[in-house]
Write a protein that holds these residues in place. Structure first.
Motif, PDB file in Angstrom:
ATOM      1  N   HIS A 118      -0.061  -1.146   2.950  1.00  0.00           N
ATOM      2  CA  HIS A 118      -0.743  -1.151   1.653  1.00  0.00           C
ATOM      3  C   HIS A 118      -1.276   0.243   1.359  1.00  0.00           C
ATOM      4  CE1 HIS A 118      -1.795  -5.752   1.482  1.00  0.00           C
ATOM      5  NE2 HIS A 118      -0.501  -5.515   1.625  1.00  0.00           N
ATOM      6  N   LEU A 119      -1.076   0.711   0.133  1.00  0.00           N
ATOM      7  CA  LEU A 119      -1.608   2.003  -0.307  1.00  0.00           C
ATOM      8  C   LEU A 119      -2.716   1.754  -1.325  1.00  0.00           C
ATOM      9  CD1 LEU A 119       1.253   2.706   0.862  1.00  0.00           C
ATOM     10  CD2 LEU A 119       1.411   4.462  -0.894  1.00  0.00           C
ATOM     11  N   TYR A 120      -3.922   2.246  -1.039  1.00  0.00           N
ATOM     12  CA  TYR A 120      -5.082   2.053  -1.917  1.00  0.00           C
ATOM     13  C   TYR A 120      -5.499   3.384  -2.541  1.00  0.00           C
ATOM     14  CZ  TYR A 120      -5.771  -2.496   0.371  1.00  0.00           C
ATOM     15  OH  TYR A 120      -5.606  -3.773   0.844  1.00  0.00           O
ATOM     16  N   ASP A 121      -5.731   3.352  -3.839  1.00  0.00           N
ATOM     17  CA  ASP A 121      -6.308   4.498  -4.541  1.00  0.00           C
ATOM     18  C   ASP A 121      -7.701   4.733  -3.949  1.00  0.00           C
ATOM     19  OD1 ASP A 121      -7.556   6.218  -6.308  1.00  0.00           O
ATOM     20  OD2 ASP A 121      -7.078   5.058  -8.104  1.00  0.00           O
ATOM     21  N   TRP A 122      -7.950   5.943  -3.420  1.00  0.00           N
ATOM     22  CA  TRP A 122      -9.232   6.217  -2.777  1.00  0.00           C
ATOM     23  C   TRP A 122     -10.425   5.950  -3.693  1.00  0.00           C
ATOM     24  CZ3 TRP A 122     -11.446   6.344   1.701  1.00  0.00           C
ATOM     25  CH2 TRP A 122     -12.768   6.781   1.768  1.00  0.00           C
ATOM     26  N   ARG A 123     -10.255   6.152  -4.987  1.00  0.00           N
ATOM     27  CA  ARG A 123     -11.385   5.968  -5.909  1.00  0.00           C
ATOM     28  C   ARG A 123     -11.969   4.554  -5.832  1.00  0.00           C
ATOM     29  NH1 ARG A 123      -8.556   7.948 -11.348  1.00  0.00           N
ATOM     30  NH2 ARG A 123      -6.954   6.640 -10.392  1.00  0.00           N
ATOM     31  N   GLY A 151      -6.817  11.097  -3.419  1.00  0.00           N
ATOM     32  CA  GLY A 151      -6.212  10.750  -2.136  1.00  0.00           C
ATOM     33  C   GLY A 151      -5.848   9.284  -2.043  1.00  0.00           C
ATOM     34  N   VAL A 152      -5.256   8.934  -0.893  1.00  0.00           N
ATOM     35  CA  VAL A 152      -4.792   7.563  -0.675  1.00  0.00           C
ATOM     36  C   VAL A 152      -5.245   7.088   0.704  1.00  0.00           C
ATOM     37  CG1 VAL A 152      -2.541   8.264   0.300  1.00  0.00           C
ATOM     38  CG2 VAL A 152      -2.749   6.041  -0.831  1.00  0.00           C
ATOM     39  N   PHE A 153      -5.555   5.794   0.772  1.00  0.00           N
ATOM     40  CA  PHE A 153      -5.862   5.131   2.041  1.00  0.00           C
ATOM     41  C   PHE A 153      -4.704   4.180   2.316  1.00  0.00           C
ATOM     42  CE2 PHE A 153      -7.872   1.508   4.338  1.00  0.00           C
ATOM     43  CZ  PHE A 153      -8.285   2.192   5.472  1.00  0.00           C
ATOM     44  N   VAL A 154      -4.073   4.336   3.486  1.00  0.00           N
ATOM     45  CA  VAL A 154      -2.899   3.527   3.837  1.00  0.00           C
ATOM     46  C   VAL A 154      -3.264   2.635   5.023  1.00  0.00           C
ATOM     47  CG1 VAL A 154      -0.460   3.569   4.499  1.00  0.00           C
ATOM     48  CG2 VAL A 154      -1.411   5.451   3.154  1.00  0.00           C
ATOM     49  N   VAL A 204     -17.951  -9.464  -2.619  1.00  0.00           N
ATOM     50  CA  VAL A 204     -17.015  -9.792  -1.536  1.00  0.00           C
ATOM     51  C   VAL A 204     -15.561  -9.828  -2.015  1.00  0.00           C
ATOM     52  CG1 VAL A 204     -18.690 -11.054  -0.140  1.00  0.00           C
ATOM     53  CG2 VAL A 204     -17.364 -12.292  -1.853  1.00  0.00           C
ATOM     54  N   GLU A 205     -15.335  -9.477  -3.259  1.00  0.00           N
ATOM     55  CA  GLU A 205     -13.972  -9.480  -3.780  1.00  0.00           C
ATOM     56  C   GLU A 205     -13.133  -8.453  -3.027  1.00  0.00           C
ATOM     57  OE1 GLU A 205     -11.643  -8.762  -7.969  1.00  0.00           O
ATOM     58  OE2 GLU A 205     -13.827  -8.883  -8.021  1.00  0.00           O
ATOM     59  N   LYS A 206     -11.959  -8.878  -2.613  1.00  0.00           N
ATOM     60  CA  LYS A 206     -11.097  -7.994  -1.821  1.00  0.00           C
ATOM     61  C   LYS A 206     -10.463  -6.926  -2.701  1.00  0.00           C
ATOM     62  CE  LYS A 206      -9.706 -11.316   1.745  1.00  0.00           C
ATOM     63  NZ  LYS A 206     -10.063 -10.523   2.900  1.00  0.00           N
ATOM     64  N   LEU A 207     -10.432  -5.707  -2.186  1.00  0.00           N
ATOM     65  CA  LEU A 207      -9.733  -4.634  -2.906  1.00  0.00           C
ATOM     66  C   LEU A 207      -8.243  -4.937  -2.933  1.00  0.00           C
ATOM     67  CD1 LEU A 207     -11.054  -1.146  -1.781  1.00  0.00           C
ATOM     68  CD2 LEU A 207     -11.431  -2.315  -3.934  1.00  0.00           C
ATOM     69  N   LYS A 208      -7.621  -4.664  -4.075  1.00  0.00           N
ATOM     70  CA  LYS A 208      -6.180  -4.891  -4.183  1.00  0.00           C
ATOM     71  C   LYS A 208      -5.445  -3.559  -4.033  1.00  0.00           C
ATOM     72  CE  LYS A 208      -6.199  -9.236  -6.537  1.00  0.00           C
ATOM     73  NZ  LYS A 208      -7.612  -9.450  -6.267  1.00  0.00           N
ATOM     74  N   PRO A 209      -4.331  -3.558  -3.285  1.00  0.00           N
ATOM     75  CA  PRO A 209      -3.606  -2.306  -3.108  1.00  0.00           C
ATOM     76  C   PRO A 209      -2.968  -1.842  -4.409  1.00  0.00           C
ATOM     77  CG  PRO A 209      -2.368  -4.126  -2.146  1.00  0.00           C
ATOM     78  CD  PRO A 209      -3.695  -4.685  -2.577  1.00  0.00           C
ATOM     79  N   THR A 210      -2.880  -0.530  -4.567  1.00  0.00           N
ATOM     80  CA  THR A 210      -2.209   0.063  -5.720  1.00  0.00           C
ATOM     81  C   THR A 210      -0.698  -0.092  -5.561  1.00  0.00           C
ATOM     82  OG1 THR A 210      -4.000   1.682  -5.691  1.00  0.00           O
ATOM     83  CG2 THR A 210      -2.113   2.196  -7.098  1.00  0.00           C
ATOM     84  N   ALA A 246     -21.221   0.748   5.001  1.00  0.00           N
ATOM     85  CA  ALA A 246     -20.540  -0.163   4.071  1.00  0.00           C
ATOM     86  C   ALA A 246     -19.484  -0.945   4.837  1.00  0.00           C
ATOM     87  CB  ALA A 246     -19.880   0.621   2.937  1.00  0.00           C
ATOM     88  N   ALA A 247     -19.129  -2.111   4.286  1.00  0.00           N
ATOM     89  CA  ALA A 247     -17.993  -2.896   4.793  1.00  0.00           C
ATOM     90  C   ALA A 247     -17.126  -3.218   3.585  1.00  0.00           C
ATOM     91  CB  ALA A 247     -18.477  -4.169   5.466  1.00  0.00           C
ATOM     92  N   ILE A 248     -15.883  -2.784   3.623  1.00  0.00           N
ATOM     93  CA  ILE A 248     -14.996  -2.911   2.468  1.00  0.00           C
ATOM     94  C   ILE A 248     -13.961  -3.990   2.727  1.00  0.00           C
ATOM     95  CG2 ILE A 248     -13.496  -1.642   0.869  1.00  0.00           C
ATOM     96  CD1 ILE A 248     -16.028  -0.060   1.162  1.00  0.00           C
ATOM     97  N   PRO A 249     -14.042  -5.138   2.013  1.00  0.00           N
ATOM     98  CA  PRO A 249     -13.009  -6.167   2.192  1.00  0.00           C
ATOM     99  C   PRO A 249     -11.717  -5.746   1.486  1.00  0.00           C
ATOM    100  CG  PRO A 249     -14.736  -6.920   0.682  1.00  0.00           C
ATOM    101  CD  PRO A 249     -15.065  -5.515   1.025  1.00  0.00           C
ATOM    102  N   VAL A 250     -10.601  -5.873   2.185  1.00  0.00           N
ATOM    103  CA  VAL A 250      -9.313  -5.432   1.639  1.00  0.00           C
ATOM    104  C   VAL A 250      -8.305  -6.583   1.667  1.00  0.00           C
ATOM    105  CG1 VAL A 250      -9.562  -2.975   2.203  1.00  0.00           C
ATOM    106  CG2 VAL A 250      -8.715  -4.561   3.938  1.00  0.00           C
ATOM    107  N   SER A 251      -7.159  -6.354   1.041  1.00  0.00           N
ATOM    108  CA  SER A 251      -6.117  -7.385   0.985  1.00  0.00           C
ATOM    109  C   SER A 251      -5.184  -7.338   2.185  1.00  0.00           C
ATOM    110  CB  SER A 251      -5.293  -7.223  -0.295  1.00  0.00           C
ATOM    111  OG  SER A 251      -6.136  -7.311  -1.425  1.00  0.00           O
TER     112      SER A 251
END
Length: 328
Positions: free
Chosen positions: A309-314, A297-300, A10-16, A271-276
Motif C-alpha cells: 500500500h502506498l499512502y500520501d504522507w500528508r 513523500g510516500v509511506f509504503v 479510529v477511521e482507517k487511512l485508505k491507501p492512495t 500517535a497511533a495511526i490505523p491503516v488499511s
C-alpha cells in the motif's frame, strides 16, 4: 456529535495506491529515489517464498521489473553511491533466507552485482531483517543483518561492503544487539544522518544502537514497551528537518503504526495511526517530493493480499498532528 468525533478518530487511512499483486507473499519494501526525476522513483519489494522474487513498482503500483527464482527473499534495503568498477552505483541488498546469503542488485535495473554468505559458523543462520548504513563522513557502506533466531547478545551482524574482482562482497566487522528471546527480530532501520540503528524485538520493544562500529556496542535505548498488541514490526524514519521527525513502527496485529519522535523516542508514543494494511510486516517512507500524488513523500507498507500500500504522507501527517494536539 461526540460519537462522530470518536468514529473519525479510529477511521482507517485508505491507501492512495495499491500495487499489482506478486505471486506468493509480499514482505518488505524499499524506496529508490530517481535523481533525475523523483516522480519516476520506484518501490522495490520482496515476494517471500522458496520460488520468490524481487519486484520493482512505479508510483502507480505497476510492476516494472522483477528478479525471479530467489530462495525465500525476506527483507530489502537500499543505499546510494557505492563505487563499483569506478562508477557510483545505487544498490539494493536482499536477504535470501534458504541460502544464508545477502544478494546485491544495482538500481534501478536490478542487475545482480554481488553476494556474500552471512552468520558463517553459527547454528542459527537464516537471514531475515536487513538494513544498510552509509557513514556520512567516510562514505563507507555497511549491511546490518538479523536472523530467524539467535543469542541473547550479538543477534545482529554488521558487514562492510567492498569490491572484489568487479563484484560486491561483505566482511563481518561486528556482532552486537540484545535479544529478549520472546519471538524474533526482523525489522531493522538505520538513520544515516543521526547515526542510529533501530530494530524490532517482536514481543518486547524497539532497541536503539549506534550505527558506526567505532562508537561501540552499548545499547542506547529500548522504547515502545507496552505500546503493541503483539508483534513489534516494520520501522520507518521520516525526517521533517535536520535531526527531527518521526519513527513509525508497525503494530502488526492491530493494523496500525505507532509513532515516536525521531529526536526523542524515549518520550513515548505520540500517535497511533490505523491503516488499511493487514498484518503489516515491513514498511518504508521518504520525505522527498515525488510529484502531485505524493508532494511530501510516500509511506509504503506491506499488506496481506500479496500487495504493498502506498499512502500520501500528508494523510499520515494530519493524523500525527491531530493526535499531538489532542494530547496538549
Amino acid at each position: 456529535m461526540s460519537c462522530k468525533g470518536q468514529h473519525q478518530s479510529v477511521e482507517k487511512l485508505k491507501p492512495t495506491i495499491i500495487t499489482e499483486t506478486v505471486v506468493h507473499d509480499t514482505d518488505d519494501p524499499a524506496i529508490w529515489i530517481n535523481p533525475k526525476d523523483a516522480s519516476k522513483s520506484i518501490i522495490i519489494g520482496t515476494d517471500k517464498d522458496t520460488d520468490g522474487g524481487l519486484y520493482a513498482f512505479d508510483l502507480n503500483g505497476k510492476i516494472t521489473h522483477k528478479v525471479l527464482g530467489l530462495k525465500r527473499p525476506n527483507n530489502v534495503d537500499i543505499e546510494y553511491g557505492f563505487t563499483l568498477n569506478g562508477k557510483k552505483t545505487d544498490i539494493a541488498a536482499v536477504t535470501e533466507r534458504e541460502t544464508n546469503k545477502v544478494k546485491l542488485y544495482s538500481l534501478p535495473e536490478l542487475k545482480e552485482v554481488g553476494e556474500f554468505s552471512v552468520f558463517d559458523g553459527e547454528t542459527e543462520r537464516g537471514p531475515m531483517g536487513i538494513s544498510m548504513y552509509k557513514n556520512p563522513d567516510t562514505e563507507d557502506l555497511f549491511v546490518i543483518v538479523g536472523r530467524k533466531s539467535g543469542p541473547k547478545d550479538g543477534y545482529l551482524w554488521q558487514y562492510k561492503l567492498s569490491e572484489k574482482n568487479g563484484s560486491i562482497t561483505g566482511d563481518v566487522i561486528r556482532k552486537f544487539g540484545k535479544y529478549s528471546g520472546l519471538k524474533e527480530i526482523e525489522s531493522i532501520a538505520v538513520d544515516d544522518e543521526l547515526g542510529y540503528i533501530y530494530y524490532s524485538d517482536e514481543q518486547f520493544g524497539v532497541h536503539q544502537y549506534y550505527a558506526d562500529p567505532a562508537k561501540g556496542n552499548e545499547e542506547i535505548l529500548v522504547f515502545g514497551q507496552g505500546d503493541f498488541t503483539s508483534d513489534v514490526e516494520g520501522i520507518s524514519i521520516y525526517p521533517t528537518s535536520k535531526g527531527k521527525g518521526y519513527i513509525l513502527v508497525s503494530d502488526q496485529q492491530n493494523d496500525s503504526f505507532n509513532v515516536y519522535l525521531r529526536e526523542n523516542p524515549a518520550k513515548g508514543r505520540i500517535a497511533a495511526i490505523p491503516v488499511s494494511t493487514l498484518e503489516s510486516d515491513g514498511s518504508e517512507v521518504t520525505n522527498v517530493n515525488l510529484g502531485p500524488k505524493f508532494p511530501k513523500g510516500v509511506f509504503v507498507a506491506m499488506s496481506n493480499g500479496r500487495v504493498f500500500h502506498l499512502y500520501d504522507w500528508r494523510l499520515i501527517e494530519e493524523r500525527i498532528q491531530a493526535a499531538m494536539k489532542a494530547k496538549q
